[in-house]
Structure formats: structure tokens, C-alpha cells
Design an enzyme around this catalytic site. Structure first.
Site, PDB file in Angstrom:
ATOM      1  CE  LYS A  22      -1.669   2.464   3.573  1.00  0.00           C
ATOM      2  NZ  LYS A  22      -1.086   3.651   4.205  1.00  0.00           N
ATOM      3  CG  ASN A  23       2.624   2.864   3.454  1.00  0.00           C
ATOM      4  OD1 ASN A  23       1.496   3.331   3.297  1.00  0.00           O
ATOM      5  ND2 ASN A  23       3.137   2.601   4.648  1.00  0.00           N
ATOM      6  CB  CYS A 117      -2.991   7.393  10.716  1.00  0.00           C
ATOM      7  SG  CYS A 117      -3.909   6.099   9.869  1.00  0.00           S
ATOM      8  NE  ARG A 122       1.628  11.398   9.773  1.00  0.00           N
ATOM      9  CZ  ARG A 122       1.191  10.341   9.097  1.00  0.00           C
ATOM     10  NH1 ARG A 122      -0.020   9.886   9.303  1.00  0.00           N
ATOM     11  NH2 ARG A 122       1.954   9.757   8.195  1.00  0.00           N
ATOM     12  CB  ILE A 124       5.062  18.811   5.295  1.00  0.00           C
ATOM     13  CG1 ILE A 124       4.405  20.187   5.470  1.00  0.00           C
ATOM     14  CG2 ILE A 124       4.052  17.702   5.294  1.00  0.00           C
ATOM     15  CD1 ILE A 124       3.570  20.592   4.248  1.00  0.00           C
ATOM     16  CG  ASP A 305       3.819   1.825   9.226  1.00  0.00           C
ATOM     17  OD1 ASP A 305       3.633   2.725  10.069  1.00  0.00           O
ATOM     18  OD2 ASP A 305       4.056   2.071   8.020  1.00  0.00           O
ATOM     19  NE  ARG A 397      -6.052   5.778   5.563  1.00  0.00           N
ATOM     20  CZ  ARG A 397      -5.393   6.851   5.943  1.00  0.00           C
ATOM     21  NH1 ARG A 397      -5.713   7.427   7.074  1.00  0.00           N
ATOM     22  NH2 ARG A 397      -4.442   7.347   5.219  1.00  0.00           N
TER      23      ARG A 397
HETATM   24  C1  EPZ Z   1       5.376   6.916   6.014  1.00  0.00           C
HETATM   25  O1  EPZ Z   1       4.780   8.100   6.533  1.00  0.00           O
HETATM   26  C2  EPZ Z   1       4.292   5.866   6.004  1.00  0.00           C
HETATM   27  N1  EPZ Z   1       3.194   6.327   5.164  1.00  0.00           N
HETATM   28  C3  EPZ Z   1       3.800   5.602   7.430  1.00  0.00           C
HETATM   29  O2  EPZ Z   1       2.916   4.508   7.362  1.00  0.00           O
HETATM   30  C4  EPZ Z   1       4.995   5.209   8.305  1.00  0.00           C
HETATM   31  O3  EPZ Z   1       4.565   5.118   9.649  1.00  0.00           O
HETATM   32  C5  EPZ Z   1       6.101   6.235   8.202  1.00  0.00           C
HETATM   33  O4  EPZ Z   1       6.457   6.462   6.817  1.00  0.00           O
HETATM   34  C6  EPZ Z   1       7.373   5.833   8.927  1.00  0.00           C
HETATM   35  O5  EPZ Z   1       7.844   4.608   8.427  1.00  0.00           O
HETATM   36  C7  EPZ Z   1       3.276   6.170   3.861  1.00  0.00           C
HETATM   37  O6  EPZ Z   1       4.229   5.638   3.313  1.00  0.00           O
HETATM   38  C8  EPZ Z   1       2.106   6.647   3.057  1.00  0.00           C
HETATM   39  P1  EPZ Z   1       8.005  10.033   7.697  1.00  0.00           P
HETATM   40  P2  EPZ Z   1       5.515   9.505   6.402  1.00  0.00           P
HETATM   41  O7  EPZ Z   1       8.070  11.276   6.916  1.00  0.00           O
HETATM   42  O8  EPZ Z   1       6.262   9.533   5.120  1.00  0.00           O
HETATM   43  C9  EPZ Z   1       9.092  13.248  11.082  1.00  0.00           C
HETATM   44  C10 EPZ Z   1       0.909   3.324   7.703  1.00  0.00           C
HETATM   45  O9  EPZ Z   1       0.456   2.865   8.792  1.00  0.00           O
HETATM   46  N2  EPZ Z   1       9.025  14.242  10.005  1.00  0.00           N
HETATM   47  O10 EPZ Z   1       9.014   8.967   7.436  1.00  0.00           O
HETATM   48  O11 EPZ Z   1       4.521  10.549   6.677  1.00  0.00           O
HETATM   49  C11 EPZ Z   1       7.715  12.699  11.430  1.00  0.00           C
HETATM   50  O12 EPZ Z   1       7.055  13.532  12.337  1.00  0.00           O
HETATM   51  C12 EPZ Z   1       1.522   4.702   7.645  1.00  0.00           C
HETATM   52  O13 EPZ Z   1       0.875   2.703   6.640  1.00  0.00           O
HETATM   53  C13 EPZ Z   1       9.449  15.521  10.262  1.00  0.00           C
HETATM   54  O14 EPZ Z   1       9.883  15.859  11.354  1.00  0.00           O
HETATM   55  O15 EPZ Z   1       6.546   9.400   7.603  1.00  0.00           O
HETATM   56  C14 EPZ Z   1       8.081  11.343  12.013  1.00  0.00           C
HETATM   57  O16 EPZ Z   1       8.447  11.504  13.353  1.00  0.00           O
HETATM   58  C15 EPZ Z   1       1.239   5.484   8.863  1.00  0.00           C
HETATM   59  N3  EPZ Z   1       9.358  16.455   9.240  1.00  0.00           N
HETATM   60  C16 EPZ Z   1       9.320  10.922  11.209  1.00  0.00           C
HETATM   61  O17 EPZ Z   1       9.826  12.134  10.615  1.00  0.00           O
HETATM   62  C17 EPZ Z   1       8.902  16.120   8.004  1.00  0.00           C
HETATM   63  O18 EPZ Z   1       8.862  17.002   7.129  1.00  0.00           O
HETATM   64  C18 EPZ Z   1       9.076   9.927  10.104  1.00  0.00           C
HETATM   65  O19 EPZ Z   1       8.046  10.407   9.235  1.00  0.00           O
HETATM   66  C19 EPZ Z   1       8.491  14.807   7.752  1.00  0.00           C
HETATM   67  C20 EPZ Z   1       8.562  13.872   8.773  1.00  0.00           C
END
Ligand code: EPZ
Length: 428
Positions: A22-23, A117, A122, A124, A305, A397
Site C-alpha cells: 500500500k505505501n 492517521c 506530522r 512537512i 507500522d 485504508r
Molecule cells: C510513512 O509516513 C508511512 N506512510 C507511514 O505509514 C509510516 O509510519 C512512516 O512512513 C514511517 O515509516 C506512507 O508511506 C504513506 P516520515 P511519512 O516522513 O512519510 C518526522 C501506515 O500505517 N518528520 O518517514 O509521513 C515525522 O514527524 C503509515 O501505513 C518531520 O519531522 O513518515 C516522524 O516523526 C502510517 N518532518 C518521522 O519524521 C517532516 O517534514 C518519520 O516520518 C516529515 C517527517
């Protein structure tokens, strides 16, 4: 409202075929918009996140439709809009990928702040810093991120924190930038590699995906083609844990065992028998699960996850176990639901302490997010009596045919409307 009704106690036995990741799929579907051509993506899971993205693409003027089981045709040639409003974007976190794809394609994007979620904050910021390094400017106002670039130019980008989303977004925007982009401290998740392979098959020049350093040489234009999504590491891990949790014996097929190394190792440490084959893993449960601790980390560490599913399994272990969540600030909300089922778990910030060996009792509970929902299903399979799980929209989802796959393995699980009688659930 729909709910799952689960009668616990059945051992899962047999074979299960894992769907496309999915991801990965949600990133590839959006990445296809970089191309003014047709992309065919195979092995796409039929989950609600996929359908939300199909709708978004069609509303943006592109064409996306399933043309066969798991085969999605995306024609981005007619895409004529670089604005993604709140009603679309708030439903799905992966809509943040629209920023990188639309910026890469049109050199501008206007995207409502993404949803998804809720695990606390979260941000960006890393995505936006990456775009700025490539020469873009942005404003965040009235709930929208507006990003524009006269030109995108390759740059060296160091990610302050490992981020899957920011790594993918920068790869997409940099694919057609002028010159070379280097992403350091890049995420290494299997779906990062999948996105890079997909873009390369469309004419991009990306090297190093799957390591800390990704190098992207910008190309003039990308073209269409056909690509197959990798198997879902998290779905596979969920079934591995479910097999162990029920003391079952399950062959998990159509997977890349390497992607599951951290899960296999943790289960083996607990006494679960793991047999690895080329593209499958057999999991044989044990009557007596040893205690274990684990910490979530970016890949190749233990995936966040699978944290809720694994914590749920620990409720049956012999002793006290410690779980540390290192990726998200607030990913233990579901513990409250597990407590309703008799789990003894205390949470302090990013650490949970699980008193294992306490048998769970069926009760009504609610999913608080996608993986928490899967964890509650595992809890229901382990528990004495009947568990009702509400808020199935989260599970829908990301898990394709979840209850059908579980039923085929012998689980006593049905999907019902609230208010329907549950008497057709029969003891195992
Ligand atoms: C991806 O989310 C996955 N989603 C999430 O899976 C997964 O939990 C996560 O990666 C971590 O492995 C998808 O792939 C669609 P990140 P993402 O950016 O990309 C911080 C599921 O259950 N961060 O790697 O949003 C953030 O707060 C979902 O399938 C910043 O600080 O995660 C977190 O602590 C839920 N600034 C860490 O980095 C940013 O600009 C990792 O987030 C971006 C992120």
C-alpha cells in the site's frame, strides 16, 4: 456503522498471498502524474487509500482506473490542474506526494495540508526544505501550501531526520530538475527503492535508493510504461504476527523475505519458528512465547507500522516487555483499547511496558488508526470470547480483503453492520 466480530481462539493455519504494498502503491500512483503519458501499475492493492487517489487524479483532470484485478491505468496526459483542495487531500497522508509530483510536472503546486492517521504532530518541514533547496519558494496560508519554482535545479540536501515522505517527494521533484541532486540521510524503506525503480523505468536517472545517499541526475522528460508494485512488507508482517499470536502455522506467500528480517528475528527471539524460502516465510507458533523488547526505527530497523501488532503479541509473552516508539511521538493511542481487553500495558511518552502472560478477553473496541486496527484484530484472535471492532474505515485504508484472508486461514471473523445479530459466529 460496520464492525468486525471475532470469536477468538482459532489457530491460523494454511497459506496466505500477500498483496502489493500500500505505501509503495500510493507513492507510485502519484508519481505517475509526472509523466505526460500512460503508466500501467500492476499489483496495486484494492484498498480505500488507492481509491481516494484514483478520485483525486480524475478530479485533477487525469484519468485513472482499474483495467483488471490489481492493474491500474493512469493517464496523466490530460492533467490540467495543479491545485488539490482540502476535501481530497485531508483523507490521505500520501496526498503530500502531490506536492513533489505537481511541482516536478508544472513547476508549481497548491495542495491543502495533508491528512492521514493521527500520531501526534506530522510536520512537512523536511519536504518543504527539500523543495527550497531545488529552487522553489513556498507559502503556507489558509490551510494550503503553495509552491512555485521558475526552475528546479539539482542540489545537495541533507535530511535532518530520516523521512520516507520527504525522500520520495524530493526524488519526484528532482527527477526532471536541471543537474544532479544528492539526498543524504535518505530513508531506505523498501518503497523508497520501489519509487526509484519506477521512476527509472520511466526514464529517470536515480542511483543509490536503499542506501543513505540517493543521487538523482535530472532528465528532460519522463515517459510512460508498465511497473509492478513490490509485496506489502507490513501486511506480511501483520500475518506473521497473527500466526504467532494464535500459535498457528502459516505460509506467507508472495513476499520479499529480506524486507521482513527485523520481524523474523524478533519472532525467532520469542521462540516462534521461522522458515524462510525464496519468496515466502512459514511461521509456526509456540505454546510458550518468550518475552522480548523492541524499538521502532527507520528501515532496516523494526517498522513503526508493525509496532501495535507486535506489542499486542507481547501481551501473551512470559514476562515484562518494553516497547520504544522511535518514529512517531504518539503511536500508543490504541493501548487504551487493548486495556479494555484486559491487557496490562503502561505508557510513558514513547515507551510502553507490557506485562505479558495475561490472557485477553473479548470486548468492544475501536480502531484508532490503520495499524492499530490490525493489532486489535490480532488481539481479537488471541482473546477468549467475542471481540467487536469498530471504525473499520481505518483498516480498509490499507489491508486488501483482510477478513477474507483471515477467514481462509481459519479465523472466526465476520464483518457486520452494528445492530446485526452475531449468532452465526460459531466456536472453533
Ligand atoms: C510513512 O509516513 C508511512 N506512510 C507511514 O505509514 C509510516 O509510519 C512512516 O512512513 C514511517 O515509516 C506512507 O508511506 C504513506 P516520515 P511519512 O516522513 O512519510 C518526522 C501506515 O500505517 N518528520 O518517514 O509521513 C515525522 O514527524 C503509515 O501505513 C518531520 O519531522 O513518515 C516522524 O516523526 C502510517 N518532518 C518521522 O519524521 C517532516 O517534514 C518519520 O516520518 C516529515 C517527517
Amino acid at each position: 456503522m460496520e464492525k468486525y466480530v471475532i470469536l477468538g481462539g482459532a489457530k491460523l493455519e494454511g497459506e496466505v498471498e500477500i498483496s502489493g504494498a500500500k505505501n509503495s502503491a500510493v507513492a507510485l500512483i502519484v508519481a505517475a502524474l509526472l509523466v505526460k503519458d500512460v503508466c500501467i501499475i500492476e499489483n496495486v492493492p484494492a484498498v480505500s487509500d488507492t481509491y481516494v487517489l484514483i478520485d483525486i487524479i480524475n478530479q485533477l483532470g487525469g484519468r485513472a482506473e482499474f483495467i483488471d484485478k490489481g492493474v491500474l491505468r493512469i493517464d496523466g496526459s490530460s492533467l490540467n490542474c495543479f491545485e488539490a483542495p482540502y476535501e481530497m487531500v485531508s483523507k490521505i497522508r500520501a496526498s503530500s506526494y502531490l506536492m513533489g509530483a505537481l511541482l516536478g510536472r508544472f513547476r508549481q503546486a497548491r495542495v491543502a495540508m495533508p491528512g492521514g492517521c493521527d500520531f501526534g504532530v506530522r510536520p512537512i518541514d523536511l519536504h518543504l526544505k527539500g523543495f527550497v533547496s531545488l529552487g522553489a519558494e513556498y507559502t503556507v496560508e489558509y490551510g494550503f501550501v503553495d509552491i512555485k519554482a521558475e526552475e528546479l535545479t539539482g542540489a545537495s540536501i541533507y535530511m535532518d531526520k530520516v523521512s520516507v515522505g520527504a525522500t520520495i517527494n524530493v526524488m519526484m521533484a528532482a527527477a526532471t530538475a536541471n543537474g544532479q541532486t544528492v539526498i543524504e540521510n535518505a530513508a531506505k524503506e523498501p518503497h523508497i527503492v520501489d519509487v526509484a525503480n519506477f521512476l527509472n523505468s520511466m526514464g529517470a536517472n536515480i542511483k543509490g535508493a536503499g542506501t543513505d545517499v540517493i543521487k538523482i541526475k535530472g532528465v528532460e522528460e519522463l515517459h510512460g510504461g508498465t511497473y509492478t508494485v513490490i509485496p506489502d512488507q507490513i501486511e506480511a508482517g501483520t500475518f506473521m504476527i497473527a500466526a504467532a499470536a494464535t500459535g498457528g502455522d502459516v505460509l506467507i506467500k508472495n513476499i520479499i523475505p529480506k524486507h521482513l528480517d527485523s520481524i523474523s528475528a524478533k519472532l525467532a527471539e520469542m521462540g516462534v519458528v521461522i522458515e524462510e524460502y525464496d519468496d515466502s516465510i512459514r511461521v509456526k507458533g509456540t505454546e510458550s512465547l518468550k518475552k522480548a523488547n523492541f524499538t521502532t526505527m527507520p528501515y532496516p530497523g523494526f517498522p513503526t507500522d508493525l509496532q501495535p501488532q507486535m506489542l499486542t503479541l507481547l501481551t501473551a509473552a512470559n514476562g515484562t516487555c518494553i516497547v520504544t516508539e522511535n518514529v512517531w511521538d504518539n503511536r500508543f493511542k490504541y493501548v487504551e483499547e487493548l486495556r479494555r481487553m484486559g491487557a496490562i500495558v503502561s505508557v510513558d511518552g514513547r515507551t510502553a511496558v507490557v506485562e505479558g502472560g495475561n490472557r485477553l478477553m473479548g470486548s468492544p473496541v475501536s480502531s484508532t488508526d490503520l495499524r492499530a486496527g490490525a493489532a486489535l484484530v490480532i488481539a481479537g484472535l488471541m482473546a477468549d470470547g467475542v471481540t467487536e471492532i469498530y471504525n473499520l474505515k481505518y483498516i480498509d485504508r490499507g489491508y486488501e480483503n483482510f477478513e477474507q484472508k483471515l477467514r481462509a486461514l481459519g479465523a472466526q471473523i465476520t464483518r457486520r453492520r452494528d445492530g446485526e445479530k452475531v449468532r452465526t459466529v460459531t466456536p472453533a
